[in-house]
Design an enzyme around this catalytic site. Structure first.
Site, short mmCIF file in Angstrom:
data_model
loop_
_atom_site.label_atom_id
_atom_site.label_comp_id
_atom_site.label_asym_id
_atom_site.label_seq_id
_atom_site.Cartn_x
_atom_site.Cartn_y
_atom_site.Cartn_z
N LYS A 22 -56.61 44.64 -15.54
CA LYS A 22 -55.21 44.16 -15.60
C LYS A 22 -55.19 42.63 -15.72
O LYS A 22 -54.45 42.08 -16.52
CB LYS A 22 -54.46 44.58 -14.32
CG LYS A 22 -53.12 43.89 -14.16
CD LYS A 22 -52.39 44.32 -12.91
CE LYS A 22 -52.65 43.44 -11.71
NZ LYS A 22 -52.07 42.10 -11.75
N ASN A 23 -56.00 41.97 -14.92
CA ASN A 23 -55.93 40.50 -14.91
C ASN A 23 -56.59 39.87 -16.13
O ASN A 23 -56.46 38.67 -16.35
CB ASN A 23 -56.54 39.94 -13.62
CG ASN A 23 -55.62 40.20 -12.43
OD1 ASN A 23 -54.51 40.69 -12.60
ND2 ASN A 23 -56.08 39.88 -11.24
N ARG A 93 -44.92 37.56 -12.51
CA ARG A 93 -45.27 36.14 -12.56
C ARG A 93 -46.19 35.79 -13.73
O ARG A 93 -46.09 34.72 -14.33
CB ARG A 93 -45.95 35.83 -11.22
CG ARG A 93 -46.24 34.42 -11.01
CD ARG A 93 -47.02 34.25 -9.74
NE ARG A 93 -47.86 33.09 -9.88
CZ ARG A 93 -47.47 31.84 -9.77
NH1 ARG A 93 -46.21 31.58 -9.45
NH2 ARG A 93 -48.28 30.85 -9.96
N CYS A 117 -43.08 35.06 -4.30
CA CYS A 117 -43.27 36.51 -4.27
C CYS A 117 -43.82 36.88 -2.92
O CYS A 117 -44.02 36.02 -2.07
CB CYS A 117 -44.16 36.97 -5.40
SG CYS A 117 -45.86 36.60 -5.10
N ARG A 122 -46.57 30.52 -4.36
CA ARG A 122 -47.19 30.52 -5.70
C ARG A 122 -46.54 29.54 -6.68
O ARG A 122 -45.88 29.94 -7.64
CB ARG A 122 -47.20 31.94 -6.26
CG ARG A 122 -48.00 32.89 -5.39
CD ARG A 122 -48.08 34.27 -5.94
NE ARG A 122 -49.20 34.45 -6.85
CZ ARG A 122 -49.56 35.64 -7.33
NH1 ARG A 122 -48.91 36.72 -6.98
NH2 ARG A 122 -50.59 35.75 -8.14
N ASP A 125 -47.29 24.08 -10.35
CA ASP A 125 -47.51 22.64 -10.60
C ASP A 125 -48.80 22.36 -11.39
O ASP A 125 -48.84 21.44 -12.21
CB ASP A 125 -47.51 21.87 -9.26
CG ASP A 125 -48.53 22.41 -8.27
OD1 ASP A 125 -48.65 23.65 -8.15
OD2 ASP A 125 -49.24 21.62 -7.63
N LEU A 126 -49.85 23.15 -11.17
CA LEU A 126 -51.12 22.87 -11.87
C LEU A 126 -51.04 23.23 -13.34
O LEU A 126 -51.61 22.56 -14.19
CB LEU A 126 -52.27 23.62 -11.18
CG LEU A 126 -52.52 23.19 -9.73
CD1 LEU A 126 -53.53 24.11 -9.06
CD2 LEU A 126 -53.00 21.74 -9.68
N ASP A 305 -57.83 39.75 -3.78
CA ASP A 305 -57.25 41.03 -4.20
C ASP A 305 -57.96 42.24 -3.58
O ASP A 305 -57.54 43.37 -3.80
CB ASP A 305 -57.28 41.16 -5.73
CG ASP A 305 -56.24 40.26 -6.40
OD1 ASP A 305 -55.40 39.69 -5.69
OD2 ASP A 305 -56.28 40.13 -7.65
N ARG A 397 -48.01 48.97 -10.76
CA ARG A 397 -48.22 47.73 -11.51
C ARG A 397 -49.71 47.55 -11.83
O ARG A 397 -50.05 46.91 -12.82
CB ARG A 397 -47.77 46.52 -10.69
CG ARG A 397 -46.27 46.30 -10.64
CD ARG A 397 -45.97 44.98 -9.97
NE ARG A 397 -46.91 43.99 -10.44
CZ ARG A 397 -47.52 43.08 -9.70
NH1 ARG A 397 -47.25 42.99 -8.41
NH2 ARG A 397 -48.37 42.23 -10.21
#
Ligand code: UD1
Length: 417
Positions: A22-23, A93, A117, A122, A125-126, A305, A397
Site C-alpha cells: 500500500k505504501n 493524507r 488524524c 502529522r 512543513d517538510l 506501523d 484501507r
C-alpha cells in the site's frame, strides 16, 4: 454498520500470500502524473486507499484503466486541473503526494491542507520546505496550500526528520527540475526505493534511494513504463504476529525478508521461530511469548506501523514489555480498546507499559486506525468469547481480503452487517 466478529482461534496453520505494498503504490500512482506516457503497474492491492488515489488521478485528468485484477494502466497525457479538492484529500493524507508531480507538470498546485488524524497532528512543513528550496512560492488560502513556481530548480535540501512522505514528494518534484537536487537525511524505507526504481524506469535519474543521501538529476521528460510493486511488509508482519501470538505455523508468501528484519528480530526475541526461504517466511510458535521492549524508529528501525499488532501479542507475554513510540505523538489509541479486552496496559507519554500475562476476553471494540484495527483482530484471536470490531473501514484501507486470508489458515472470523 459493518462489523468484524472474531472468536478465539489458536494454532493458525497454513499459507498466506501477501499483496503489493500500500505504501509503495500510493506514491507510485502519484508519480504516474510525472509522465505524459502510459504506465502499466502490476500487483496493485485492492484497497480503499488505492481507489481514492485513482479517483484523484482521474479528477486531475489522468485516464485509469483496469487491465487485470491487480494491474492498472494510467495515462496522464493531459492534466486538466491542478486543484485537488477537499473531498479526496480529507479521505486520505497520502493524496498530498500529488503536489510534487503537479508542480512539475503545471508549475502550479492547489491542494487542500491534509488535516490531523487519529495518530497525531502529522504536519506537512517538510514537504513545503523542500518545494520552497526547489523554487516554489507557497501560500495558504481558505484551507488550501497553493504552490506556484516559474521553474523548478534543483538544490541541496536537508530534511530535519526523515519523513517518508516528504522524501517522496520532493523526489518527485526534483525529477523534472533543472539541475541536481541532493536530499540529505532522507527516509530510507523500501517504499522510497520502489518509487525511485519506478521513476528511473521512466527515464528519471535518481541515485542513492534507500540511503540517507538521495541525488536526483533533473531530466527533461519521462517516458512510458511497466512496473511491479514490492510486497507489503506491514501486511506480512501482521500475519507473522498473528501466527506467533496464536501458537501457529504459518508460511507467508511473496515477501522480501530483508524488508522485515526488525520485525523478524523482535519475533525471535519473543520466542517464535522464523525461517527464511527465498520469497517465503515461515513462523512457528508454541504460543509462549517472552516479553520484549520495542522502540519505533525510521527504517531500518522497528516500524511504527507494526507497533499496535505487537502490543496485542505482548499482552499475553510472561512478564513486562515496554513499547516506546517515537514516530507519532498519539499512536496508542488501541491501548484503550485493548484494555476493554483485559489487556493490562498503561500509557505514559510516548511509552506503553504492558504487564503481560493478560487473560483476554472478547468485547465490543472500535478500530481507531488501520493498524489498530489489525491489532484488535489479533487480540480477538487470543480472547475467550466473541470480539466485535466496529469502524471496519479503517481496516479495509490497508488489508485486502483479510477475513478470507485468516479463515484460510483456520481463524474463526467473519464480517457481519
Ligand atoms: C508514511 C506511511 C505510514 C507510516 C509513516 C511512518 C504512507 C502512505 N504512509 O506516512 O504508514 O506510519 O510513513 O513510517 O507511506 N512530519 C513532520 N513534517 C512533515 C512530515 C512529517 O513533522 O512535513 C512528522 C510526522 O508528523 C510524523 C513523522 O514526521 O511524526 C513521520 O511522518 P512521515 O514519515 O512523513 O509519515 P507519512 O509519510 O505520513
Amino acid at each position: 454498520m459493518e462489523r468484524i466478529i472474531v472468536q478465539k482461534s489458536l494454532g493458525l496453520n497454513g499459507n498466506i500470500r501477501v499483496d503489493g505494498s500500500k505504501n509503495s503504490i500510493l506514491p507510485i500512482l502519484a508519480a504516474t502524473l510525472l509522465s505524459e506516457e502510459e504506465c502499466i503497474i502490476h500487483d496493485i492491492p485492492n484497497l480503499q486507499d488505492v481507489r481514492v488515489m485513482c479517483k484523484l488521478l482521474e479528477v486531475l485528468g489522468a485516464k485509469v484503466e483496469r487491465l487485470g485484477k491487480n494491474t492498472l494502466k494510467i495515462s496522464a497525457e493531459n492534466i486538466t486541473t491542478c486543484e485537488a479538492p477537499y473531498e479526496l484529500i480529507s479521505k486520505m493524507r497520502a493524496s498530498f503526494l500529488v503536489m510534487g508531480p503537479l508542480l512539475t507538470r503545471c508549475q502550479n498546485a492547489k491542494i487542500y491542507m491534509p488535516g490531523g488524524c487519529a495518530i497525531g497532528s502529522r504536519p506537512i512543513d517538510l514537504h513545503l520546505k523542500g518545494f520552497r528550496y526547489l523554487g516554489t512560492e507557497i501560500k495558504s488560502e481558505n484551507g488550501y496550500v497553493h504552490a506556484v513556481t516559474k521553474k523548478l530548480v534543483g538544490n541541496d535540501i536537508y530534511l530535519d526528520f526523515p519523513s517518508v512522505g516528504a522524501t517522496e514528494n520532493i523526489m518527485m518534484a526534483a525529477t523534472l527540475a533543472e539541475g541536481e537536487t541532493i536530499l540529505e537525511n532522507a527516509a530510507e524505507e523500501p517504499e522510497i526505493v520502489d518509487l525511485a526504481n519506478f521513476i528511473n524506469s521512466m527515464g528519471g535519474n535518481i541515485i542513492g534511494a534507500g540511503t540517507k543521501t538521495i541525488r536526483i538529476k533533473g531530466v527533461k521528460k519521462l517516458h512510458k513504463t511497466e512496473h511491479t510493486v514490492i510486497p507489503d511488509r506491514i501486511e506480512a508482519g501482521t500475519y507473522m504476529v498473528a501466527a506467533a501470538a496464536t501458537g501457529g505455523d504459518v508460511t507467508i508468501e511473496n515477501v522480501v525478508s530483508s524488508h522485515l528484519q526488525p520485525v523478524i528480530a523482535k519475533l525471535r526475541e519473543a520466542g517464535a521461530q522464523v525461517l527464511e526461504y527465498g520469497d517465503k517466511l515461515r513462523v512457528i510458535s508454541d504460543g509462549k511469548i517472552n516479553p520484549v521492549d520495542i522502540k519505533t524508529l525510521p527504517y531500518p528501525g522497528f516500524p511504527t506501523d507494526m507497533q499496535a499488532q505487537f502490543m496485542s501479542m505482548l499482552s499475553i507475554a510472561i512478564g513486562t514489555s515496554i513499547i516506546h513510540e517515537t514516530i507519532f505523538e498519539n499512536r496508542f489509541m488501541h491501548a484503550n480498546e485493548l484494555s476493554r479486552m483485559g489487556v493490562d496496559v498503561k500509557v505514559e507519554g510516548s511509552s506503553a507499559i504492558l504487564k503481560g500475562s493478560s487473560k483476554l476476553s472478547g468485547a465490543k471494540v472500535k478500530a481507531t486506525d488501520l493498524r489498530a484495527g489489525a491489532a484488535l483482530i489479533i487480540a480477538g484471536l487470543l480472547a475467550d468469547g466473541e470480539t466485535e470490531i466496529t469502524e471496519v473501514f479503517h481496516i479495509k484501507r490497508g488489508y485486502d481480503n483479510i477475513i478470507e486470508k485468516l479463515q484460510n489458515i483456520g481463524a474463526n472470523i467473519r464480517y457481519e452487517k
